[in-house]
Design an enzyme around this catalytic site. Structure first.
Site, PDB file in Angstrom:
ATOM      1  N   ASP A   1     -22.725  -4.747 -36.387  1.00 16.97           N
ATOM      2  CA  ASP A   1     -21.566  -4.237 -36.465  1.00 16.97           C
ATOM      3  C   ASP A   1     -20.203  -5.086 -36.533  1.00 16.97           C
ATOM      4  O   ASP A   1     -19.046  -4.651 -36.888  1.00 16.97           O
ATOM      5  CB  ASP A   1     -21.226  -3.211 -35.345  1.00 16.97           C
ATOM      6  CG  ASP A   1     -22.141  -2.002 -35.425  1.00 16.97           C
ATOM      7  OD1 ASP A   1     -23.011  -1.853 -36.334  1.00 16.97           O
ATOM      8  OD2 ASP A   1     -22.285  -1.316 -34.294  1.00 16.97           O
TER       9      ASP A   1
ATOM     10  N   GLU B   1       1.205   3.835   1.855  1.00 18.67           N
ATOM     11  CA  GLU B   1       1.700   4.300   2.997  1.00 18.67           C
ATOM     12  C   GLU B   1       2.995   3.438   3.332  1.00 18.67           C
ATOM     13  O   GLU B   1       4.048   4.146   3.866  1.00 18.67           O
ATOM     14  CB  GLU B   1       0.872   4.175   4.295  1.00 18.67           C
ATOM     15  CG  GLU B   1      -0.561   4.814   4.097  1.00 18.67           C
ATOM     16  CD  GLU B   1      -1.406   4.133   3.431  1.00 18.67           C
ATOM     17  OE1 GLU B   1      -1.258   3.366   2.338  1.00 18.67           O
ATOM     18  OE2 GLU B   1      -2.739   4.199   3.560  1.00 18.67           O
TER      19      GLU B   1
ATOM     20  N   HIS C   1       0.948  -1.124   0.170  1.00 15.09           N
ATOM     21  CA  HIS C   1      -0.045  -0.126  -0.025  1.00 15.09           C
ATOM     22  C   HIS C   1       0.841   1.326  -0.014  1.00 15.09           C
ATOM     23  O   HIS C   1       2.090   1.135   0.159  1.00 15.09           O
ATOM     24  CB  HIS C   1      -0.832  -0.106   1.165  1.00 15.09           C
ATOM     25  CG  HIS C   1      -2.254  -0.760   0.969  1.00 15.09           C
ATOM     26  ND1 HIS C   1      -3.235  -1.197   1.958  1.00 15.09           N
ATOM     27  CD2 HIS C   1      -2.197  -2.022   0.127  1.00 15.09           C
ATOM     28  CE1 HIS C   1      -4.027  -1.991   1.443  1.00 15.09           C
ATOM     29  NE2 HIS C   1      -3.570  -2.683   0.511  1.00 15.09           N
TER      30      HIS C   1
ATOM     31  N   THR D   1     -26.037  -5.214 -31.681  1.00 14.12           N
ATOM     32  CA  THR D   1     -24.743  -4.581 -31.940  1.00 14.12           C
ATOM     33  C   THR D   1     -23.598  -5.441 -32.320  1.00 14.12           C
ATOM     34  O   THR D   1     -22.950  -5.383 -33.492  1.00 14.12           O
ATOM     35  CB  THR D   1     -24.206  -3.625 -30.916  1.00 14.12           C
ATOM     36  OG1 THR D   1     -25.356  -2.729 -30.457  1.00 14.12           O
ATOM     37  CG2 THR D   1     -23.079  -2.865 -31.250  1.00 14.12           C
TER      38      THR D   1
ATOM     39  N   TRP E   1     -18.924   8.241 -40.497  1.00 20.05           N
ATOM     40  CA  TRP E   1     -18.795   8.427 -38.990  1.00 20.05           C
ATOM     41  C   TRP E   1     -19.321   9.735 -38.817  1.00 20.05           C
ATOM     42  O   TRP E   1     -19.040  10.638 -39.426  1.00 20.05           O
ATOM     43  CB  TRP E   1     -16.963   8.690 -38.729  1.00 20.05           C
ATOM     44  CG  TRP E   1     -16.312   7.388 -39.218  1.00 20.05           C
ATOM     45  CD1 TRP E   1     -15.384   7.042 -40.185  1.00 20.05           C
ATOM     46  CD2 TRP E   1     -16.271   6.277 -38.188  1.00 20.05           C
ATOM     47  NE1 TRP E   1     -14.986   5.740 -40.169  1.00 20.05           N
ATOM     48  CE2 TRP E   1     -15.313   5.155 -39.016  1.00 20.05           C
ATOM     49  CE3 TRP E   1     -16.525   5.877 -37.003  1.00 20.05           C
ATOM     50  CZ2 TRP E   1     -15.065   4.043 -38.413  1.00 20.05           C
ATOM     51  CZ3 TRP E   1     -16.267   4.699 -36.450  1.00 20.05           C
ATOM     52  CH2 TRP E   1     -15.789   3.921 -37.078  1.00 20.05           C
TER      53      TRP E   1
ATOM     54  N   ARG F   1      -7.680   0.406 -29.076  1.00 22.53           N
ATOM     55  CA  ARG F   1      -6.252   0.451 -30.058  1.00 22.53           C
ATOM     56  C   ARG F   1      -5.935   1.946 -30.075  1.00 22.53           C
ATOM     57  O   ARG F   1      -6.797   2.850 -29.925  1.00 22.53           O
ATOM     58  CB  ARG F   1      -6.716   0.023 -31.500  1.00 22.53           C
ATOM     59  CG  ARG F   1      -7.369  -1.351 -31.528  1.00 22.53           C
ATOM     60  CD  ARG F   1      -7.584  -1.740 -32.772  1.00 22.53           C
ATOM     61  NE  ARG F   1      -8.875  -0.836 -33.466  1.00 22.53           N
ATOM     62  CZ  ARG F   1     -10.103  -1.202 -33.291  1.00 22.53           C
ATOM     63  NH1 ARG F   1     -10.468  -2.159 -32.403  1.00 22.53           N
ATOM     64  NH2 ARG F   1     -10.686  -0.337 -33.874  1.00 22.53           N
TER      65      ARG F   1
HETATM   66  C1  AOF Z   1      -4.521   2.013   2.031  1.00 23.15           C
HETATM   67  N1  AOF Z   1      -3.397   2.072   1.117  1.00 23.15           N
HETATM   68  O1  AOF Z   1      -2.328   2.137  -0.805  1.00 23.15           O
HETATM   69  C2  AOF Z   1      -4.523   1.099  -0.688  1.00 23.15           C
HETATM   70  C3  AOF Z   1      -5.499   0.927   0.304  1.00 23.15           C
HETATM   71  O2  AOF Z   1      -6.182  -6.775  -0.395  1.00 23.15           O
HETATM   72  P1  AOF Z   1      -5.214  -5.610  -0.072  1.00 23.15           P
HETATM   73  O3  AOF Z   1      -4.524  -5.920   1.203  1.00 23.15           O
HETATM   74  O4  AOF Z   1      -4.268  -4.926  -1.069  1.00 23.15           O
HETATM   75  O5  AOF Z   1      -6.154  -4.357   0.534  1.00 23.15           O
HETATM   76  C4  AOF Z   1      -7.080  -3.709  -0.639  1.00 23.15           C
HETATM   77  C5  AOF Z   1      -8.068  -2.896   0.096  1.00 23.15           C
HETATM   78  O6  AOF Z   1      -7.208  -1.688   0.798  1.00 23.15           O
HETATM   79  C6  AOF Z   1      -8.781  -2.019  -0.763  1.00 23.15           C
HETATM   80  O7  AOF Z   1      -9.891  -2.410  -1.253  1.00 23.15           O
HETATM   81  C7  AOF Z   1      -8.819  -0.639  -0.090  1.00 23.15           C
HETATM   82  O8  AOF Z   1      -9.954  -0.684   0.685  1.00 23.15           O
HETATM   83  C8  AOF Z   1      -7.467  -0.571   0.390  1.00 23.15           C
HETATM   84  N2  AOF Z   1      -6.664   0.140  -0.285  1.00 23.15           N
HETATM   85  N3  AOF Z   1      -5.531   1.356   1.614  1.00 23.15           N
HETATM   86  O9  AOF Z   1      -4.281   2.154   2.973  1.00 23.15           O
HETATM   87  C9  AOF Z   1      -3.240   1.950  -0.030  1.00 23.15           C
HETATM   88  N4  AOF Z   1      -4.378   0.566  -1.908  1.00 23.15           N
HETATM   89 ZN    ZN Z   2      -3.469  -0.008   3.672  1.00 22.87          ZN
END
Ligand code: AOF
Ligand code: ZN
Length: 354
Positions: free
Chosen positions: A210, A60, A58, A206, A180, A217
């Site tokens: 089509d 942080e 994540h 469709t 177009w 692309r």
């Molecule tokens: C954060 N910081 O950079 C992100 C968050 O399965 P995991 O552990 O990757 O968790 C995914 C969930 O964590 C995602 O659905 C969202 O709620 C949170 N994402 N949280 O503190 C991050 N990417």
């Molecule tokens: Zn997190």
């Protein structure tokens, strides 16, 4: 004599840094795009991080790792994050806990985490003596993760409906010719939009009339790195010879008219956004079901007349029942008008007919 008040940091600059970092992450992913900067009391950024997609650190944790590599302690620093730090043990450990353990003294975040398991990181931080400021530039923050946020809070993919029309609202001439109505520039933007969704959705008519490839692309005909999954909805068979069967991200054919069921199935497969390209029957089904989050309408400056319109039956027979929209964006591209609209937050109260 008065003493000068200490400078107040309003965190906008740092939050915009976090947004820029967030945007380096993948737009189409099971997880949101998140950015984080670690900042001193004077507002100086000492480390940056972002989330590279499901399974990766994540934002942080990425920023804390960068900080450690520089030999700087996190004690007393402020973490500025584009999303509320998570509280759950997912593929990675809870960020709120990691921030507390690192000694971060303040967390500033933009958007609250709408996840049922992952949310309430802010509460955990407060309970552990960390100062928390939430909701900073939340509208801008939400824009970066709009698809994921809707998918997480509503439990179904974000739905964008797209069509191209003449200025008098026709999507084809009465003989069916439609290439177009809009400019090459507008059509190129549609391919960018396709590449930014988890799935492209069309009705069987469709698909049969089509014979589309439904790939995303570039202007030179190369495939974008991300290809949306191709989805066809409707009862009729699609012949084995259809272009769709060559789709690099695979094709799913749902023999139903129930679009909510289709979205539920796609959601279970981790798809967070759908780009609905028509035809009129399918678009009508999404509108009637109240399952459209955004409309992308491109208007070419021509008049066509006749019967062929983008939307026919949506259960509106009197103007009082019209579905009201807000204009989210409006611009000119290649001589066309592009409108982005969303269901109105506060539909106008129309006066009752006498
Ligand atoms: C954060 N910081 O950079 C992100 C968050 O399965 P995991 O552990 O990757 O968790 C995914 C969930 O964590 C995602 O659905 C969202 O709620 C949170 N994402 N949280 O503190 C991050 N990417
Ligand atoms: Zn997190």
């Amino acid at each position: 004599m008065t003493t000068a008040a200490p400078p107040t940091i309003i965190w906008f600059d740092q939050m915009r840094q976090a947004f820029a970092l967030a945007k380096k992450g993948p737009l189409v992913n099971e997880n949101p795009r998140v950015g984080c900067v670690l900042v001193t009391e004077d507002g100086v950024t000492v480390a940056e991080g972002f989330h590279r997609g499901a399974g990766h650190d994540h934002a942080e944790v990425d920023a804390l790792t960068k900080l450690r590599a520089k030999g700087i302690s996190a004690a007393g620093l402020t973490a500025v994050v584009s999303l509320e730090p998570c509280r759950h043990q997912g593929r990675t450990p809870p960020c709120a806990k990691t921030l507390v353990e690192a000694g971060i003294s303040r967390v500033v975040y933009s958007v609250s985490d709408p996840g049922t398991e992952s949310s309430s990181g802010a509460t955990f931080l407060l309970e552990n003596g960390v100062e928390v400021i939430g909701g900073v530039l939340a509208d801008e923050g939400l824009d970066i993760i709009r698809h994921w946020h809707t998918a997480t809070s509503l439990g179904r993919p974000f739905v964008t409906v797209k069509w191209a029309q003449s200025l008098d609202g026709r999507i084809a001439a009465d003989d069916g010719t439609s290439q177009w109505i809009t400019s090459p520039e507008s059509r190129a933007l549609v391919h960018v939009d396709r590449s930014q969704h988890g799935a492209i959705v069309v009705g069987t008519s469709t698909a049969l009339i089509d014979d589309p490839s439904l790939t995303a692309r570039t202007e030179t005909g190369d495939l974008y790195p991300h290809q949306p999954h191709a989805v066809v909805i409707g009862i009729r068979d699609i012949p084995d010879t259809a272009q769709l069967h060559l789709h690099p991200a695979g094709v799913s054919h749902f023999r139903t008219h129930n679009v909510a069921d289709v979205l539920a199935d796609l959601s279970r497969r981790g798809i967070r956004s759908c780009y609905v390209e028509g035809g009129a029957t399918l678009i009508g089904a999404f509108v009637r079901a109240g399952l459209v989050d955004e409309y992308h309408v491109t208007m070419g400056p021509m008049l066509v007349g006749g019967q062929k319109v983008a939307i026919t039956e949506i259960g509106v027979s009197t103007l009082g029942d019209a579905r009201h929209l807000d204009i989210a964006d409006l611009f000119i591209i290649g001589g066309d008008i592009r409108v982005v609209a969303r269901p109105a937050h506060h539909p106008p109260q129309l006066p009752k007919e006498a």
